[in-house]
Design an enzyme around this catalytic site. Structure first.
Site, PDB file in Angstrom:
ATOM      1  N   GLY A 129      43.350 -43.291 -14.645  1.00  0.00           N
ATOM      2  CA  GLY A 129      44.985 -43.488 -14.218  1.00  0.00           C
ATOM      3  C   GLY A 129      45.603 -44.361 -14.903  1.00  0.00           C
TER       4      GLY A 129
ATOM      5  N   GLY B 187      40.035 -41.451 -13.692  1.00  0.00           N
ATOM      6  CA  GLY B 187      40.641 -40.333 -12.915  1.00  0.00           C
ATOM      7  C   GLY B 187      40.519 -38.988 -13.843  1.00  0.00           C
TER       8      GLY B 187
ATOM      9  N   GLU C   4      35.349 -48.813 -13.202  1.00  0.00           N
ATOM     10  CA  GLU C   4      36.393 -49.617 -12.122  1.00  0.00           C
ATOM     11  C   GLU C   4      35.897 -50.906 -11.797  1.00  0.00           C
ATOM     12  OE1 GLU C   4      37.275 -45.381 -12.126  1.00  0.00           O
ATOM     13  OE2 GLU C   4      35.343 -46.403 -11.805  1.00  0.00           O
TER      14      GLU C   4
ATOM     15  N   ASP D 176      36.630 -44.451  -7.765  1.00  0.00           N
ATOM     16  CA  ASP D 176      37.488 -43.485  -6.769  1.00  0.00           C
ATOM     17  C   ASP D 176      37.428 -41.965  -7.047  1.00  0.00           C
ATOM     18  OD1 ASP D 176      39.226 -44.167  -8.816  1.00  0.00           O
ATOM     19  OD2 ASP D 176      40.862 -44.245  -7.270  1.00  0.00           O
TER      20      ASP D 176
END
Length: 379
Positions: A78, A126, A149, A157
């Site tokens: 992301g 992502g 992360e 995630d």
């Protein structure tokens, strides 16, 4: 004829076309390593929903670009600079991004037609969310894969609890906590990819898909399987591999403190290096991530994504610790890595040993009642 900047037409960040019954997607933001922004998430969702209901489209192929052209990079994750800016400004688009990104991840994992991901180059964060749900996950000798992360005060995630939890042994804990970067061969061995192929052959495979002309998703699967056999792209026959014994034993332990103590006592180079990596990650998020992964193993994909949506809200707005904006662990982690680039995050707490259960448990309390959860419609 001369031109000025107003005359420049920028290519879209997501390119798509249908050729011979197959939908082709190219992530086209190479200067940002194809990092996903909200516009890209929405464009990908629109494309995949349209093709899902289009009887003339029998499957999907997706790739990334680098500055030289197609392939060479997939997706670095992301857009963390946007996360930082939005969190500091209180921009509600931050909430929209994660809700819509996780819904996109679910759409890909449950896609009813073949979805072939060309995971060449960087595949992180992502980028894993838009590739791990693929029917076929291709990697190459250039693949650099990770869920890094914890290095920015976040957690793995985009369904990370689901797909990391499916790795053999305690590989999931290892990758989730350390954020360690692995190559294509290791990804196949750890159930995070299906085929490792030479990068110079990717164009050939993409062009083959353009010429298949399947009449159904099942026929596309047969044509692709036959082509892979002829190209000697065969699924590896060896059983999935686990971690080194001392790492496997450490990451099976109940708490982060015990994991690190075991690694530091093991005395091997691998254990010492791994402990060193953990000592540089966010202590708070290491504890959250270990709990996330262990809970996720007992959840469905939809349940895991709802849990992750709860977690990400708490990461940016950590009400039980009285922290938000610049004081949140995630915004501080992004600041250190991508904004100020001093690589010296001020983690709070600063030591693994200082994190208490009262700091961790509230991350798993949903901010929403079930009937109002932003991902309540996933099944």
């Amino acid at each position: 004829m001369t031109s000025n900047n107003a005359d420049v037409v920028q290519a879209p960040d997501v390119l798509s076309e249908v050729v011979g019954g197959v939908g082709f997607i190219t992530l086209n933001r190479p200067r940002a390593l194809n990092a996903l922004n909200l516009g890209m998430v929405r464009r990908l969702t629109d494309i995949l929903l349209a093709w899902r209901s289009d009887a003339a489209v029998h499957g999907v192929a997706i790739r990334g670009t680098n500055k030289e052209g197609p392939f060479g990079g997939f997706c670095a994750g992301g857009d963390i600079r946007f996360f930082h800016q939005a969190a500091m400004a209180g921009d509600p688009a931050l909430e929209d991004f994660f809700t819509e990104e996780y819904a996109l991840n679910h759409l890909i994992f449950t896609y009813p037609k073949p979805y072939i991901a060309f995971m060449d180059g960087i595949v992180m964060g992502g980028g894993m969310g838009i590739s791990q749900g693929a029917s076929v996950r291709l990697v190459t000798e250039r693949t650099k894969m990770a869920m890094p992360e914890t290095n920015i005060g976040l957690f793995p995630d985009v369904g990370g609890g689901h797909f990391l939890g499916s790795c053999p042994g305690r590989v999931g804990e290892y990758l989730a906590l350390t954020g360690h970067v692995i190559g294509g061969a290791q990804a196949v061995a750890w159930n995070l990819a299906d085929l490792i192929v030479p990068s110079q052959h990717l164009h050939q495979a993409w062009e083959a898909l353009e010429h298949f002309r399947p009449s159904s998703p099942d026929e596309l699967r047969r044509l692709w399987s036959r082509w892979c056999e002829q190209a000697h792209w065969n699924v590896p026959s060896q059983a999935p591999e686990g971690l080194r014994p001392e790492l496997e034993a450490a990451f099976a332990l109940p708490t982060v403190g015990e994991i690190v103590a075991s690694l530091e006592a093991a005395g091997t180079q691998a254990a010492t290096e791994t402990a060193g990596m953990l000592r540089h990650r966010s202590p708070l998020m290491l504890h959250v991530v270990l709990e996330q992964l262990r809970r996720a193993r007992g959840l469905t994909l939809a349940e895991d994504l709802r849990m992750e949506r709860d977690l990400v809200r708490h990461c940016f707005f950590t009400g039980h610790l009285g922290r938000s904006g610049a004081t949140s662990e995630t915004v501080e982690g992004i600041r250190a890595l991508a904004v100020d680039k001093d690589h010296a995050p001020r983690w709070n707490p600063s030591r693994i040993e200082d994190v208490t259960p009262d700091m961790v448990t509230p991350f798993f309390d949903s901010p929403w009642p079930a009937h109002a959860h932003p991902l309540r419609h996933l099944d």
